[in-house]
Design a protein around this motif. Structure first.
Motif, PDB file in Angstrom:
ATOM      1  N   LEU A   1      -1.446  -3.464   2.555  1.00 32.70           N
ATOM      2  CA  LEU A   1      -0.439  -4.507   2.451  1.00 32.70           C
ATOM      3  C   LEU A   1      -1.051  -5.719   1.767  1.00 32.70           C
ATOM      4  N   ILE A   2      -0.331  -6.279   0.808  1.00 30.70           N
ATOM      5  CA  ILE A   2      -0.868  -7.375   0.028  1.00 30.70           C
ATOM      6  C   ILE A   2       0.240  -8.368  -0.308  1.00 30.70           C
ATOM      7  N   GLY A   3      -0.100  -9.649  -0.270  1.00 31.64           N
ATOM      8  CA  GLY A   3       0.878 -10.654  -0.673  1.00 31.64           C
ATOM      9  C   GLY A   3       0.922 -11.859   0.238  1.00 31.64           C
ATOM     10  N   SER A   4       2.117 -12.392   0.422  1.00 31.50           N
ATOM     11  CA  SER A   4       2.311 -13.675   1.091  1.00 31.50           C
ATOM     12  C   SER A   4       2.078 -13.559   2.589  1.00 31.50           C
ATOM     13  N   CYS A   5       2.207 -14.705   3.282  1.00 26.80           N
ATOM     14  CA  CYS A   5       1.968 -14.715   4.728  1.00 26.80           C
ATOM     15  C   CYS A   5       2.934 -13.795   5.458  1.00 26.80           C
ATOM     16  N   PHE A   6       4.119 -13.537   4.883  1.00 29.31           N
ATOM     17  CA  PHE A   6       5.051 -12.633   5.550  1.00 29.31           C
ATOM     18  C   PHE A   6       4.524 -11.196   5.554  1.00 29.31           C
ATOM     19  N   THR A   7       3.644 -10.877   4.601  1.00 35.42           N
ATOM     20  CA  THR A   7       2.968  -9.579   4.606  1.00 35.42           C
ATOM     21  C   THR A   7       2.280  -9.347   5.944  1.00 35.42           C
ATOM     22  N   GLU A   8       1.694 -10.412   6.472  1.00 35.47           N
ATOM     23  CA  GLU A   8       0.896 -10.269   7.671  1.00 35.47           C
ATOM     24  C   GLU A   8       1.754 -10.090   8.921  1.00 35.47           C
ATOM     25  N   HIS A   9       3.010 -10.541   8.885  1.00 33.06           N
ATOM     26  CA  HIS A   9       3.912 -10.235   9.995  1.00 33.06           C
ATOM     27  C   HIS A   9       4.127  -8.721  10.086  1.00 33.06           C
ATOM     28  N   ILE A  10       4.399  -8.106   8.949  1.00 34.20           N
ATOM     29  CA  ILE A  10       4.601  -6.654   8.927  1.00 34.20           C
ATOM     30  C   ILE A  10       3.289  -5.943   9.232  1.00 34.20           C
ATOM     31  N   GLY A  11       2.208  -6.380   8.582  1.00 29.07           N
ATOM     32  CA  GLY A  11       0.915  -5.728   8.761  1.00 29.07           C
ATOM     33  C   GLY A  11       0.403  -5.812  10.183  1.00 29.07           C
ATOM     34  N   ASN A  12       0.535  -6.986  10.816  1.00 28.01           N
ATOM     35  CA  ASN A  12       0.071  -7.139  12.197  1.00 28.01           C
ATOM     36  C   ASN A  12       0.875  -6.265  13.151  1.00 28.01           C
ATOM     37  N   ALA A  13       2.184  -6.168  12.905  1.00 27.96           N
ATOM     38  CA  ALA A  13       3.015  -5.316  13.757  1.00 27.96           C
ATOM     39  C   ALA A  13       2.611  -3.859  13.620  1.00 27.96           C
ATOM     40  N   LEU A  14       2.409  -3.393  12.395  1.00 27.61           N
ATOM     41  CA  LEU A  14       1.990  -2.005  12.186  1.00 27.61           C
ATOM     42  C   LEU A  14       0.610  -1.751  12.792  1.00 27.61           C
ATOM     43  N   ALA A  15      -0.281  -2.735  12.685  1.00 25.67           N
ATOM     44  CA  ALA A  15      -1.610  -2.587  13.287  1.00 25.67           C
ATOM     45  C   ALA A  15      -1.510  -2.493  14.810  1.00 25.67           C
ATOM     46  N   ASP A  16      -0.619  -3.299  15.410  1.00 25.97           N
ATOM     47  CA  ASP A  16      -0.421  -3.236  16.862  1.00 25.97           C
ATOM     48  C   ASP A  16       0.080  -1.866  17.293  1.00 25.97           C
ATOM     49  N   TYR A  17       0.876  -1.229  16.430  1.00 25.60           N
ATOM     50  CA  TYR A  17       1.371   0.112  16.730  1.00 25.60           C
ATOM     51  C   TYR A  17       0.365   1.187  16.336  1.00 25.60           C
ATOM     52  N   LYS A  18      -0.822   0.764  15.864  1.00 25.80           N
ATOM     53  CA  LYS A  18      -1.944   1.654  15.535  1.00 25.80           C
ATOM     54  C   LYS A  18      -1.681   2.526  14.319  1.00 25.80           C
ATOM     55  N   PHE A  19      -0.899   1.999  13.372  1.00 25.55           N
ATOM     56  CA  PHE A  19      -0.861   2.618  12.060  1.00 25.55           C
ATOM     57  C   PHE A  19      -2.162   2.257  11.333  1.00 25.55           C
ATOM     58  N   ASN A  20      -2.517   3.071  10.361  1.00 23.26           N
ATOM     59  CA  ASN A  20      -3.759   2.856   9.623  1.00 23.26           C
ATOM     60  C   ASN A  20      -3.482   1.889   8.474  1.00 23.26           C
ATOM     61  N   VAL A  21      -3.761   0.608   8.698  1.00 24.40           N
ATOM     62  CA  VAL A  21      -3.412  -0.425   7.720  1.00 24.40           C
ATOM     63  C   VAL A  21      -4.648  -1.207   7.300  1.00 24.40           C
ATOM     64  N   LEU A  22      -4.585  -1.690   6.075  1.00 19.98           N
ATOM     65  CA  LEU A  22      -5.548  -2.670   5.559  1.00 19.98           C
ATOM     66  C   LEU A  22      -4.713  -3.747   4.893  1.00 19.98           C
ATOM     67  N   GLN A  23      -4.904  -4.992   5.306  1.00 22.90           N
ATOM     68  CA  GLN A  23      -4.027  -6.031   4.771  1.00 22.90           C
ATOM     69  C   GLN A  23      -4.807  -7.182   4.141  1.00 22.90           C
ATOM     70  N   ASN A  24      -4.309  -7.577   2.984  1.00 24.00           N
ATOM     71  CA  ASN A  24      -4.785  -8.738   2.245  1.00 24.00           C
ATOM     72  C   ASN A  24      -6.311  -8.838   2.149  1.00 24.00           C
ATOM     73  N   PRO A  25      -6.941  -7.891   1.453  1.00 23.02           N
ATOM     74  CA  PRO A  25      -8.402  -7.950   1.312  1.00 23.02           C
ATOM     75  C   PRO A  25      -8.909  -9.169   0.547  1.00 23.02           C
ATOM     76  N   HIS A  26      -8.046  -9.881  -0.172  1.00 29.23           N
ATOM     77  CA  HIS A  26      -8.412 -11.150  -0.805  1.00 29.23           C
ATOM     78  C   HIS A  26      -7.878 -12.337   0.000  1.00 29.23           C
ATOM     79  N   GLY A  27      -7.213 -12.079   1.107  1.00 26.49           N
ATOM     80  CA  GLY A  27      -6.518 -13.132   1.825  1.00 26.49           C
ATOM     81  C   GLY A  27      -5.091 -13.260   1.333  1.00 26.49           C
TER      82      GLY A  27
END
Length: 333
Positions: free
Chosen positions: A24-50
């Motif tokens: 997942l890459i992009g704006s701060c809203f990316t992290e809402h989706i990414g954090n939720a998927l991570a909490d559900y233990k999907f295999n995610v990597l988000q915003n490696p550049h921030g």
């Protein structure tokens, strides 16, 4: 009587499933989706550049993962006693330039290997405005460089540009071809952030979002394996009420983001994964529980019961990683 505008969100033809890898890459809203998927233990990597907001920075970052770029001292600048990169969020900045470079390069290398075997890239575009280094910046050779973060540098170091539709299309088109050449199985899910960039001005924010939406639909119509999830429309056109915004009147609040995540789950997650998500959520909620009396027998029974539940889920679903939760429930963390 209807109190919400109806919206039809088509389900993805190949929905996201446990076992998929998602970058997942992009704006701060990316992290809402990414954090939720991570909490559900999907295999995610988000915003490696921030966090990134505009298409030029998103493109640069994805190409750097494909190429496994090695950042060097020449990519850094020194300001306010810290070393930073114009292509990275300030979380990578450091008073020690070697520490800053190590963090940047480790993150890129991780993203390179993750992307090589990735199933989904989720791109959330936030703004069509780009900040570009002007001729007034101290390093003249970096003139015309699109920056991902201004790092509180003097305003005269930059000029601001509203990117044109054709310009954004060219950047996203090139990115698509590079991604599919690097990993032919990759699918791309675009979203446009519902966060309102009011500092640009209300009219200017709407022009910016309109360009992003036009580009995204151009990509969806043109290329196979490219899809759109209407996070922007869900907040702006379905909820369309200031009670769903934070105090700054720009960021969607908890209720709004939960509403968007519910719709995301309905449209983008496969049916087999949804009951697993409910079970994982129970364990995640228990992990965040703070006991007032941790030494009581009742709390020890609570920990034991949820340790067994987490262990049972991992045995039943080997693709889940609940080690952190099991360590917590067993007292190791």
């Amino acid at each position: 009587m209807d109190f919400m505008s109806p919206i039809h969100i088509p389900k993805l033809p190949e929905p996201v499933a446990y076992g998929n890898k998602l970058l997942l890459i992009g704006s701060c809203f990316t992290e809402h989706i990414g954090n939720a998927l991570a909490d559900y233990k999907f295999n995610v990597l988000q915003n490696p550049h921030g966090i990134l907001f505009e298409p030029a920075s998103v493109r640069h970052s994805l190409i750097s993962y494909i190429e496994n770029k090695r950042y060097t001292e020449a990519d850094l600048f020194y300001l306010n006693e810290i070393w930073s990169s114009w292509h990275h969020h300030s979380r990578f900045s450091h008073i020690n330039k070697e520490r800053a470079l190590d963090a940047m390069n480790q993150s890129v290398e991780q993203a390179h290997h993750f992307l090589k075997d990735c199933d989904w890239v989720v791109i959330t575009l936030g703004s069509a405005f780009s900040y570009i280094l002007s001729s007034d910046n101290p390093e003249k050779e970096r003139y015309d460089l699109h920056v991902a973060n201004c790092h509180r540098a003097p305003g005269q170091w930059f000029y601001k540009k509203l990117l044109g539709i054709e310009e954004i299309i060219a950047a996203m088109d090139n990115t698509y071809h590079r991604l599919r050449t690097f990993n032919p199985k990759i699918k791309i899910l675009f979203t446009v952030s519902p966060v309102r960039h009011l500092r640009d001005g209300v009219t200017e924010n709407n022009r910016s979002k309109a360009r992003l939406i036009e580009v995204v639909h151009h990509m969806v119509d043109k290329f196979p394996g490219v899809y759109y999830f209407p996070a922007y429309e869900l907040v702006i056109d379905v909820l369309r009420d200031y009670r769903f915004y934070d105090i700054d009147l720009a960021h969607p609040n908890y209720q709004a983001t939960e509403f968007v995540l519910e719709k995301f789950t309905e449209a983008c997650i496969d049916d087999a994964s949804k009951p697993i998500m409910k079970e994982v959520r129970q364990v995640s909620i228990a992990r965040r529980h703070k006991a007032f009396q941790p030494d009581t027998h009742a709390h020890q029974q609570f920990l034991k019961a949820h340790y067994e539940k987490a262990k049972g889920l991992m045995e039943k679903y080997p693709f889940l990683n609940l080690k952190e939760e099991m360590d917590y429930f067993s007292g190791m963390n």
